[in-house]
Structure formats: C-alpha cells, structure tokens
Enzyme design. Structure first.
Site, PDB file in Angstrom:
ATOM      1  N   GLY A 132       5.211  -3.876  10.010  1.00  0.00           N
ATOM      2  CA  GLY A 132       4.001  -2.311   9.290  1.00  0.00           C
ATOM      3  C   GLY A 132       4.748  -2.408   8.146  1.00  0.00           C
ATOM      4  N   ASP A 144       7.723   6.651   5.305  1.00  0.00           N
ATOM      5  CA  ASP A 144       6.161   7.562   5.691  1.00  0.00           C
ATOM      6  C   ASP A 144       6.924   8.569   6.017  1.00  0.00           C
ATOM      7  OD1 ASP A 144       6.577   7.103   7.725  1.00  0.00           O
ATOM      8  OD2 ASP A 144       3.771   7.417   8.368  1.00  0.00           O
ATOM      9  N   HIS A 150       3.109  10.054   9.873  1.00  0.00           N
ATOM     10  CA  HIS A 150       1.363   9.564  10.348  1.00  0.00           C
ATOM     11  C   HIS A 150       2.261   8.926  12.288  1.00  0.00           C
ATOM     12  CE1 HIS A 150      -0.146   9.928   6.637  1.00  0.00           C
ATOM     13  NE2 HIS A 150       0.873   9.227   5.510  1.00  0.00           N
TER      14      HIS A 150
END
Length: 346
Positions: free
Chosen positions: A242, A246, A250
């Site tokens: 991925g 962030d 999340h």
C-alpha cells in the site's frame, strides 16, 4: 523720467490673491509622530521571542526531537558509512570466493591461459568484483497508489520521494523484481509530470498504470493487520504494498480493501526476528528494500537489521533463527501507507 513711473500703481480695482497663506511651522514643543527605530526593534523582538511555556505539547515534542536529531546526526551518518563499507567488503569477498572456486574447478591443463585471463579481468575491475548481470526474479511488487484523496499535499510529496527511492533500490540490486505502479493519477501523477520531470517514464523494469490493479489469484496484499505471516517470497506471486503516507490515521485501510476485493493477505515477520526501541513503522521504500534484501541473502533477520534505520535501534531477538525458509516479511510502510508492520496499524 522718474523710475517710479514704471511701477504698477495700486488701485481700488486691483485683483486680490485667493490663495491661502502657508501653514505656520509646528511649534518646537510639538510631539513627534514618527516612531523611533528603537521602539520598533523592541516591539519586534518582543513579538518574535516566544515563551517555551506557551508551546503546545506536540510543539515541545517536535523541538526535543529536532534537538536529539542534531545531536546524533553525525554519529548516524558515520554509522551509515561504516555499514555501507562493510557491505561492500562482504560482497567483494563473496565475489572473489566465487571466482576462486570457478578457477579451481577448471582442469589442470586449462588453468594456465584461462587463469591469466581471469586474473587480468580482475585487475580491470580494480580488484572489486566481477560485474555480473543482475538477476530478474520472477516476482512482481505492486505499488498500490490508489489513496491520493486520503493524503495531504505534503504527504503526496513524501510518497513520491519514497517511490523514487524504491525504484533506485531495485535498480541497483543484484536481485531485481518487476515493479508495477498502479492508480498513479491525480496529484501524485501531476508531481511526477511537473516537479520530477516525468522521470517515472524512464524507469526500467517498471510498469506504470493510471488504473487500479487487476484482481487475480496470484495477488498477496501485504498488511500488518493480516493474520497470516509469510516465510518466504514465492516465485510467480505478485505482492501488493500500500503506497500511502497518512501518519496512521486510517486504521486497517489496506487489510479492509484486500478483504473486500477477495485478495489474499499476509504480513512480514519483523516482530519474530527483531526488537526495536520504537514502534515498528517503516516507509514504503524500506518495506521493498527488506524484500529485495531477502532475495539476496535469504535471511529475514539479516534483511531487517540491514534495512531498519539504526536510530530505531533494531536488535535481533534471542532464539530467532535466520536463514532460508525462516523469514517473515513485515510490512510496514510509513503509515498504513505501507502497511505498517505490527507496527503502526495499517
């Protein structure tokens, strides 16, 4: 004639000037309206000076972190140089040993001329190592860039740098994989096309696509939230990482996405091989570098210790056994953005 005859003689009808008389000069004792420079300087100094006690808790933490980094930066750079030097020496020794074994295996009747040729070739390489073509492993790493809307502009910039380092690590490794960048669009693509001069179009062994990856049975999504741990990288598999930065906002993002798509999941075994003073949080390029390093040495413990930054103080766990077939890949990208390892969340 008298000169007075040339002068104008005032009359009752003479025009009178309507211009107002000049304003009188200000009194000597009137206060000055200009602010002295010293007063301005004093005000600026007072404004700029910031009382440390008024800083927020996070601001004080950032100050302390920056201070620690300044104190340890030179030592960290020196350690990194030593690590690089040691790795080069080890690679050189391995290459020389391989050349020696090959020469020893040749027949006694062929050792003369061919041995001299091998020796002269070694001298041309300045005694370093015989340069060989890199091995392209039958493995694909898919960088899932489909999280653009979840990142800030600063995080997009950070991700572009991580992806660039990912390519560099793979390109310079003796064991390379095929990289596949999917969902490269929106702000991330704009940054590559403008600031970075479309460098991604010149990358070798890299497939770049603006579309999402196609779900196939050979996919494995690497995420720290997976209940499965891989012991080795399998030929023919496509491992998804991925690509997101962030700050762990999340939780479980990559795992939930994989489950919803019916894609198999797994995680790297970092927690089984090393202990760290901080959380197991790694950037996207560090995750990829660990996997490529494993392809070189087939030892998870060594791969983790070689890649994880020294400032995180990684230490091999007691009782852990390195070696082929006993490795676990941890994921950990810098925030779910790469599947943190058990490390942050993912």
């Amino acid at each position: 004639m008298s000169s007075s005859a040339d002068l104008p003689v005032p009359t009752d009808n003479a025009e009178v000037s309507t211009e107002p008389p000049p304003a009188p000069p200000p009194p000597h004792d009137a206060p000055a309206t200009t602010v002295p420079e010293s007063t301005t300087a004093t005000t600026t100094t007072t404004t700029d000076a910031q009382d440390p006690t008024t800083l927020s808790k996070n601001a004080r933490k950032r100050q302390l972190k920056a201070k620690r980094w300044e104190e340890t930066r030179e030592a960290w750079k020196a350690a990194k140089r030593e690590k690089k030097k040691a790795r080069k020496l080890a690679d050189r020794a391995k290459a020389e040993a391989a050349v020696g074994a090959a020469q020893a295996g040749e027949g006694a009747g062929e050792s003369g001329k061919q041995g001299d040729h091998a020796s002269s070739s070694g001298n041309k390489n300045n005694g370093t190592m015989n340069r060989r073509r890199p091995v392209l492993e039958p493995i694909t790493l898919v960088m899932d860039c489909g999280f653009d809307e979840l990142m800030t502009d600063k995080e997009i910039n950070s991700l572009s740098s991580q992806l660039t380092r990912t390519y560099s690590v793979n390109r310079t490794s003796p064991h390379q994989v095929t990289l596949h960048l999917t969902s490269l669009n929106k702000r991330l693509l704009t940054r590559y096309q403008t600031v970075l001069g479309s460098q991604h179009l010149r990358w070798k062994n890299v497939i770049v696509s603006s579309e999402p990856y196609e779900v196939t049975p050979d996919l494995v999504y690497l995420t720290a939230d997976s209940p499965n741990t891989i012991s080795k990288l399998e030929n023919g598999k496509k491992y998804i990482v991925g690509a997101i930065v962030d700050k762990n906002r999340h939780k479980g993002l990559c795992y939930k996405k994989a489950v919803a798509q019916g894609v198999a999941t797994a995680k790297l075994p970092i927690g089984e091989y090393v202990s760290m003073a901080s959380r197991f949080v790694l950037t996207t390029n560090q995750v990829v570098e660990i996997m490529i390093r494993w392809l070189e040495c087939r030892d998870w413990e060594r791969a983790f210790l070689d890649v994880i930054p020294r400032r995180k103080m990684p230490v091999a766990k007691e009782g852990s056994e390195g070696g082929e077939g006993e490795e676990e890949l941890e994921e950990g990208q810098e925030e779910d953005g790469g599947v943190p390892v058990e490390w942050q969340s993912g």
